[in-house]
Design an enzyme around this catalytic site. Structure first.
Site, PDB file in Angstrom:
ATOM      1  N   SER A 150     -99.032  39.569  18.727  1.00 47.72           N
ATOM      2  CA  SER A 150     -99.515  38.626  19.745  1.00 47.72           C
ATOM      3  C   SER A 150     -98.387  38.096  20.611  1.00 47.72           C
ATOM      4  O   SER A 150     -98.623  37.724  21.760  1.00 47.72           O
ATOM      5  CB  SER A 150    -100.229  37.448  19.087  1.00 47.72           C
ATOM      6  OG  SER A 150    -101.362  37.896  18.411  1.00 47.72           O
ATOM      7  N   ASP A 201     -98.777  28.687  18.198  1.00 43.74           N
ATOM      8  CA  ASP A 201     -98.903  30.097  17.855  1.00 43.74           C
ATOM      9  C   ASP A 201     -98.527  30.956  19.074  1.00 43.74           C
ATOM     10  O   ASP A 201     -98.432  30.462  20.197  1.00 43.74           O
ATOM     11  CB  ASP A 201    -100.331  30.387  17.377  1.00 43.74           C
ATOM     12  CG  ASP A 201    -100.424  31.725  16.643  1.00 43.74           C
ATOM     13  OD1 ASP A 201     -99.395  32.206  16.130  1.00 43.74           O
ATOM     14  OD2 ASP A 201    -101.519  32.303  16.597  1.00 43.74           O
TER      15      ASP A 201
HETATM   16 ZN    ZN Z   1    -102.883  38.699  18.873  1.00 44.17          ZN
HETATM   17 ZN    ZN Z   2    -102.943  39.126  14.793  1.00 48.32          ZN
END
Ligand code: ZN
Ligand code: ZN
Ligand code: NAG
Ligand code: NAG
Ligand code: NAG
Length: 616
Positions: A150, A201
């Site tokens: 990500s 995140d």
């Molecule tokens: Zn991701």
């Molecule tokens: Zn992931």
């Protein structure tokens, strides 16, 4: 043969018929009676014939109009231009909403569509809102691997460059790259980030922070509220991850240090801070929403939709958060000649993929679809032009809507009803199981088995479990934890396949409010073109931001990586180098094969949560 019996259309015109025809036509068109002598029988027939014709024609026109309307509402959700001028360049005041469906691959859509049709008794042509807005697909590899993570995935969106897995808007040479959000802020747009996972995140981090490794979430929290070379660039932050903003002296903190990021946000950067649903609803009702806003609505992740609906008085949905953000940002830009840039992430589709939990995943996809629909509705209703683009950073889980369970040739089936019977995520069940083990005073194996059976039946609607399946959970190890067993039990019954607990390299879909709103993204593209499109649409120049990030030093005197006199060299503020180089000391490049399958040992994940620290 009597005239009246002649076929209507074959009849020869009577001397005065043309006038009568005109009169009759007028009458039909205007609804006014004609001024005629008493009609003959033949006339009556003709009138009746014409009336039937007119009726048929009207019906045909109505049908065509309805069909056309339907088709055009399918193809063109809104009549606006999206802010594109006649010269093919974006023009005027405009908003950009960029949505990320983290870890959602094409199969997630097939799975969810079929599940919803089955569960709600809908016809086979019932599709998601996203399906109607499909415009293309994205190739997702990073600079270091054919399978991206990500961080590299979001760096492609935020900077428009490929980087290594783990990079938070940092290039492979460990220099920061300016992001579309930073450039948008500098250009006068308002900015916002809405997520269902931790705001620290990888995906949200990449828009408003720079770190050599995605794991530096404490550092990322500080940067996102403004403690980094550019100062505050985000006007609105809504999501989870509160634990990274609270000092380690506080309950509910997961920071390694005593920095109180919430206080800094409030005192140094003027944020309005909320941390619960009641205050969230209050903001929504109040009308005016003061920005900047920091809303940390969960300690780590907001629960999966399948679990959240049972505690919706505690946590808002993705759509609710998106709506509040749109309301706040559009109000804040009302009198500006610049609109806003908002990123909204359906973060936990990815987590359901990592967990191999199909029942959780279908609800996550529907929740993202609802958020997408909410954004479309906003664009339709709003005075300001705007564009919505939604895509994924990668696929997660190697999901397959079929699974061979036996040596014999498989049946061509999968069973959505199995997912319908589940009322909780496997993450929730694993947590309940862990709580039970922690609280009960050494239960017998029989008691444990009963508890597992209870969880399977109450949480997954499964009553036909085998002894082996129950044993698997009782004897599970951190290497292959109970959550994986719960997920496998339901996936097998649904005949849903997974090839990994990590990501896969399949191309992912791109969606937009209209193909004409994102002409540069129609068809198959590299993921970096998505970032380049955002910059193009908002008419942003990222280069000066990159230059500024590289030249400016930053005083983070509370940081443990502090340099001379509290001033750090550039680079140091992004944390220690991440994956700097391969064994030869070279910059990272595409992964090579090392025969890993022979000797790689699994590193047991210590925690039970799929929260802090785990690579997504
Ligand atoms: Zn991701
Ligand atoms: Zn992931
Ligand atoms: C909290 O952070 C400080 C550094 O800021 C550290 O010295 C201390 O040991 C930490 N306390 C705990 C309980 O982790
Ligand atoms: C789903 O639950 C219902 C009601 O408990 C049950 O009758 C049915 O067999 C279940 N379906 C599956 C596929 O487990
Ligand atoms: C850095 O910041 C700290 C506290 O914010 C301050 O005491 C210190 O003087 C600053 N250092 C420099 C060189 O500006």
């Amino acid at each position: 043969m009597a005239r009246s019996e002649e076929p209507l259309l074959a009849r020869s015109p009577s001397p005065n018929s043309s006038t009568n025809d005109i009169e009759e036509e007028d009458a039909l068109l205007t609804g006014q009676p004609t001024n005629r002598s008493p009609a003959s029988r033949a006339r009556k027939w003709r009138e009746a014939g014409l009336f039937v014709w007119a009726l048929l024609a009207t019906v045909a026109v109505i049908i065509l109009a309805v069909v056309y309307q339907h088709e055009s509402s399918v193809a063109r959700s809104r009549p606006k231009t999206g802010g594109w001028g006649p010269d093919g360049k974006p023009t005027g005041k405009r908003n950009m909403i960029f949505m990320v469906s983290d870890g959602m691959g094409p199969t997630s859509l097939s799975l969810t569509r079929s599940w919803r049709q089955h569960t709600s008794g809908l016809p086979i042509d019932d599709i998601l809102v996203l399906d109607r807005h499909f415009i293309g697909s994205s190739r997702t590899r990073s600079s270091s691997s054919l399978v991206t993570d990500s961080a590299a995935g979001a760096t492609a969106f935020s900077c428009g460059f490929k980087s290594y897995n783990g990079a938070i808007s940092v290039l492979p040479d460990h220099t920061p790259c300016g992001t579309v959000l930073e450039a948008a802020k500098r250009a006068g747009y308002m900015t916002g980030l809405v997520v269902t996972t931790r705001l620290t995140d990888a995906t949200p981090a990449c828009f408003a922070a720079h770190a050599n490794r995605r794991e530096y979430e404490d550092l990322i929290a500080e940067q996102m509220i403004g403690r980094y070379p550019l100062g505050r660039v985000v006007d609105l932050l809504i999501g989870g991850g509160r634990c990274h903003f609270l000092p380690n002296t506080t309950e509910g903190s997961c920071r390694a240090d005593a920095t109180d990021v919430v206080s800094i946000a409030k005192e140094e950067f003027g944020f309005q801070y909320i941390d619960n649903r009641q205050d969230f609803d209050q903001l929504d009702n109040d009308g005016a929403i003061d920005l900047p806003l920091l809303a940390l609505l969960a300690e780590t992740d907001i629960p999966y939709e399948i679990d959240r609906v049972q505690v919706s008085d505690v946590y808002p949905s993705e759509a609710e958060m998106a709506r509040l953000a749109l309301k706040a940002l559009s109000a804040a830009t009302k009198d500006s000649d610049k609109g806003f840039f908002l990123m909204v992430e359906g973060s936990r589709i990815d987590h359901a993929g990592h967990a191999n939990d199909p029942a959780a995943q279908v609800r996550e996809v529907v929740a993202h679809d609802e958020a997408f629909a909410a954004v479309l509705k906003f664009l339709e209703d709003d005075q300001t032009e705007g564009v919505l683009v939604s895509t994924s950073d990668h696929e997660t889980g190697g999901l397959a809507t079929a699974r061979q369970l036996h040596d014999t040739y498989p049946q061509y089936r999968w069973f959505p009803e199995v997912l319908t019977n589940a009322s909780h995520s496997t993450e929730f069940l694993a947590r309940e199981w862990a709580k039970y083990l922690a609280s009960s005073s050494s239960p017998s194996r029989k008691e444990k088995a009963q508890k597992v059976a209870d969880l399977l039946s109450s949480g997954l609607g499964i009553t036909d479990h085998t002894d082996e399946e129950v044993d698997g959970i009782i004897d599970a190890t951190p290497i292959w934890p109970p959550a994986y067993h719960f997920a496998d039990i339901i996936s097998r019954r649904a005949q849903v396949g997974w090839s990994t607990h990590g990501h896969s390299a399949v191309d992912v879909n791109i969606y937009a409010s209209h193909p004409k709103h994102a002409p540069g993204l129609v068809g198959n593209h590299e993921n970096i073109e998505v970032g380049q499109f955002i910059a193009e649409y908002l008419d942003l120049d990222l280069e000066p931001i990159t230059k500024e990030l590289r030249e400016k030093k930053v005083n983070t005197s509370s940081s443990e990586h502090q340099g001379e006199a509290g001033i750090q060299d550039w680079g140091a503020w992004m944390g220690p180098p991440g994956l700097p180089a391969n064994d030869n000391g070279e910059l990272v490049s595409l992964d090579e094969y090392h025969g890993d399958f022979k000797h790689r040992k699994r590193e047991a994940e210590a925690g039970l949560d799929c929260g802090c620290g785990m690579k997504h």
